[in-house]
Each structure stands twice: as structure tokens, then as C-alpha cells.
Write a protein that holds these residues in place. Structure first.
Motif: not given
Length: 474
Positions: A206-210, A212-215, A249-251, A421-433
């Protein structure tokens, strides 16, 4: 009571603790460490050695003798030698008749031999009861007592009494034991020490994929875009600037992935109306590696902090700053102080420092030496309440970074959103849930389910209606 009587009482207690002799074939690191622990537990320890006179390294209080003499004295014998040296045991077959042989050996690689070491040992000494065990406990852990991660002894064998004898020894050393079945499972036990970070594979992928993608995503948006649209060569930014955008972003994404499976599990329990239905395998694997995800997130956060500290000493930053000052002097101009920008910058930096400090606290409390000192409520408070607070602070830190950039057209290079902006998607979903699941009526239902309450099924409901109807008719 006098000191003399105290000493007599202690000697008497030590005598009561004294247990039967245990043999160890081999005076290597593991054999010596095991012998020391057995002596401390009150066992009489006898070592079998090819050269009994060369015994300077064994623990004081143990005996060193020939293999035959040791086999005659001990009922349980640990074979602490490599498989390549098992041949000498065939000459000891009469002395090993009816003995319990504990095979603690491991191999250098999987499938090294056609049969497991324990099964091979059993074929060499058919009159003995062979038990596979203690191969997942290291000599260093036995010697230092650092058994937090190696406190379970896995055993397997065909003789229940022999296995129980090994289990009793493990318990005497302060270890737990787990029966893995017949001797046919020995190969599986021997493969366990050969596993390389089994719980880290998914988090590392997961860490490697994230990363590589954002890099590559930011490489296209920042470096390639500047060269294609403006003719600027800013490839030097790959080393520091680009990396310092990827790591935070990865963190943040990986930190949010630590808490997302908990929210998914709560939703599934609400949907099923019970906690007794198994989660899907993918969710089980996800929840089991949350600690590793969090530690890798902390690693990325540490890199972000280090890279941030060295920004001020970079050549291009110093050059740009000096150029701007010189330009203002030549034009006799000065940039007015922006109070709103100052507030946003200070709030951004303050939340970054606070979020990183809480991040470090989460990482420290995940260490066994620290978590073992906490009770369940304290550990849950730190890892859950403080964890969500950390995620909230870090998410706000990222929001403040882009506070005046979200609506600027120049932010969307080639019509793509920026990385923050992309890295905010998952954290915002978690906080809303988390916010939704914290609503009193929903939280109360989840608490009931986790305390054992189950929603009645349709069959149970119809039976209850029929029972109530019958009672009303009577």
C-alpha cells in the motif's frame, strides 16, 4: 523470624521447586540459553556433548557429560544441533528408547529437504517420541527475557503425553503453548521462522503504491507541466520539493486507512444486526495490519518533517529570496504585510507541529514495552480517541495548506486537482463516517451489538408474534 530461619525456608522452597532432569544435546547459543532458563525454573539440566571437558560457556549449576550418560539421566531431551549432525543419534537408539526428543531446529530456506527435520529425526530414532517445539523462540529472547513477540511455543507430535511434557516445560519458563496437531505439521512450524515480515507485506504494498502514484502524478503536474507549457527546467525540484509533497500525502492517507476499517466494521455490524457474523477476509486482513499501516505512516511523516527542516538551506530557496529582495531594492518597493496570510501560515505550522507530536505519541504507545503498561481502556483511549484527534488535526493542517488555492484556476494544471486535494478524500470520508457513527442513536445500537445483542430474525419475529397471538386468544 531470624535470618537463619529465613534462609532455611528459602532453601526448602527451592527444593520444592526442583523438578526432573532435562537433557540438552548441543552447547551452542540456543542450548546454553535454554539451559540457563531451565535452571532458573528449577530444573536439573544435563548437557550431552562430544567433548564434555570443553564446557566453559554453559551455565553454572548444569552438568556436562557424554550423550549416552545425558540420555540415561533425562526423560525429555532437547536436540539443539543442526539436522546435518543428527546421524550420531542412531548409535544412541538403546539409550533413547522411550525418551521424549524435542526438535528445535530450523532450515535456511523452505523446501530444503523432502521431509521435515522432526520427521527425519523420528525415522532415525523410532523408539523415541519426537515433538517439534521451541523452534520459534530465539536464543536471544530466552537469554534476555524479551519474549513479548515470542511468548508462544508451538508444538506438534504424535504422542499426547510427550507433547504435554513439552507444554509443561514451556509453562514453567513463563511461556504459553499451542498444540498444532500431529508431527505431520512440523514442516509448517519450521517454515514460520523463515517468513519475512508477513504482517508487513500488505502495508508495504500500500505504501509503495501510494508513493509511486503520487510521485508520478506530481511529477507530471509540476515538472513536466512547467517544461511543456513554460519551457522551464525545474527537474532539480524532484529531489526535495517533490519528495516533500509526496511524503505528507502518503502519511495522511495511510493514517486514515488505519481507522477506515473500524468504521466499515461498525457499518457491517449494524447491517447484520450482530457481532457474531464473520467479517470478509479482506476486512480481517486489513484490520490485522493497522499497526503496520500506522507505523509506515509515521515513517512518512518523519521524512516530511526532516525535508521541511532542510528547505531553508537549499540553494534555489536562498537564491530566490535574495533575488526578490534585490528586485524590491532596485524598484524601491516593498511587499505589504498580509495579516490573513500570516494567520493562515502560523495556524498551518502550529497544527503541523501538534499533529506530528500526537503522531509520535501514537507510535510510541504501539510499542509492546509501552502498551503492556496500559490497561485496555487506556490503550483504547490513546489509539482511538487520540488517533481520531490526530487525524482531524493533520487533515486540518492539509486544509490550511490549500486554504486560498482551492478556487484558483492556476491550481488545476492540465485540469487536474493538486495532490493535497486528492489526499483529503480518504481522511474526510473517515471523519464523516466517524461523525455519523457517533450520533447517539447509532452509537447506542453499535454498543448494544458489541455487548452481545442481536437483532431478531424474521423467523424469530414470526414465532414471537404467534406466541403473543396464542396468549391473547387464551
Amino acid at each position: 523470624m531470624s535470618m537463619k530461619s529465613d534462609s532455611v525456608a528459602m532453601t526448602s522452597l527451592a527444593g520444592e521447586r526442583k523438578q526432573g532432569a532435562v537433557g540438552i544435546f548441543g552447547t551452542g547459543d540456543f542450548g546454553r540459553s535454554l539451559g540457563l532458563r531451565l535452571l532458573q525454573a528449577g530444573y536439573e539440566v544435563v548437557f550431552g556433548s562430544r567433548d564434555p571437558k570443553n564446557s566453559a560457556l554453559v551455565a553454572k549449576g548444569s552438568k556436562v557429560m557424554t550423550h549416552t550418560e545425558a540420555a540415561q539421566m533425562a526423560q525429555v531431551i532437547f536436540i539443539a544441533v543442526q539436522r546435518d549432525h543428527y546421524d550420531f543419534l542412531t548409535s544412541l537408539t538403546p539409550a533413547l528408547e522411550g525418551k521424549v526428543l524435542v526438535d528445535i531446529s530450523n532450515n535456511l530456506k523452505r523446501g530444503q529437504f523432502p521431509q521435515s527435520n522432526a520427521e527425519y529425526l523420528s525415522s532415525l530414532v523410532p523408539g523415541a517420541s519426537v515433538v517439534k517445539g521451541f523452534n520459534t523462540v530465539s536464543a536471544w529472547a530466552l537469554q534476555s527475557g524479551a519474549l513479548d513477540s515470542e511468548s508462544t511455543v508451538l508444538v506438534c507430535g504424535d504422542d499426547p503425553k510427550a507433547k504435554q511434557a513439552v507444554v509443561d516445560i514451556a509453562h514453567s519458563l513463563g511461556l504459553s503453548a499451542q498444540d498444532r496437531g500431529s508431527l505431520g505439521a512440523a514442516g509448517e512450524l519450521e517454515d514460520i521462522p523463515l517468513q519475512l515480515f508477513p504482517n508487513w507485506r500488505l502495508p508495504l504494498w500500500v505504501a509503495t503504491g501510494l508513493t509511486a502514484f503520487f510521485f508520478f502524478y506530481l511529477l507530471i503536474r509540476d515538472v513536466i507541466y512547467a517544461y511543456a507549457e513554460k519551457g522551464q527546467d525545474i527537474s532539480y525540484r524532484i529531489m526535495i520539493t517533490l519528495a516533500n509533497k509526496v511524503f505528507p500525502i502518503v502519511a495522511l492517507v495511510m493514517l486514515s486507512l488505519c481507522y477506515l476499517p473500524g468504521a466499515v466494521a461498525a457499518i457491517l455490524q449494524l447491517y447484520n444486526g450482530t457481532k457474531y457474523k464473520r467479517f470478509p477476509d479482506w476486512l480481517d486482513r486489513w484490520m490485522l495490519c493497522r499497526k503496520q499501516l500506522g507505523l509506515l505512516a509515521l515513517f512518512s511523516a518523519v521524512l516530511h518533517v526532516v525535508y521541511t527542516f532542510i528547505i531553508s538551506i537549499r540553494y534555489n530557496v536562498i537564491h530566490t529570496s535574495d533575488t526578490e529582495v534585490i528586485t524590491q531594492i532596485k524598484k524601491n518597493q516593498s511587499v505589504p504585510f498580509d495579516n490573513a496570510e500570516a494567520w493562515a501560515t502560523d495556524a498551518f505550522l502550529s497544527l503541523g507541529v501538534l499533529g506530528f507530536a500526537m503522531f509520535l505519541l501514537l507510535g510510541i504507545t504501539s510499542l509492546p514495552s509501552v502498551s503492556n503498561t496500559l490497561n485496555w481502556r487506556e490503550f483504547r483511549f490513546v489509539q482511538s480517541k487520540l488517533g481520531y484527534l490526530t487525524l482531524t488535526v493533520c487533515t486540518t493542517h492539509c486544509l490550511l495548506y490549500g486554504w486560498n488555492k482551492f478556487l484558483k484556476p492556476s491550481t488545476y494544471k492540465w485540469f487536474t486537482p493538486p495532490g493535497f486535494m486528492l489526499c483529503l478524500v480518504v481522511p474526510c470520508i473517515v471523519l464523516i463516517l466517524k461523525l455519523i457513527l457517533s450520533i447517539p442513536c447509532i452509537d447506542h445500537r453499535i454498543t448494544l451489538i458489541r455487548n452481545g445483542w442481536e437483532r431478531p430474525t424474521k423467523v424469530q419475529s414470526s414465532k414471537m408474534d404467534a406466541f403473543l397471538e396464542k396468549g391473547t386468544t387464551l
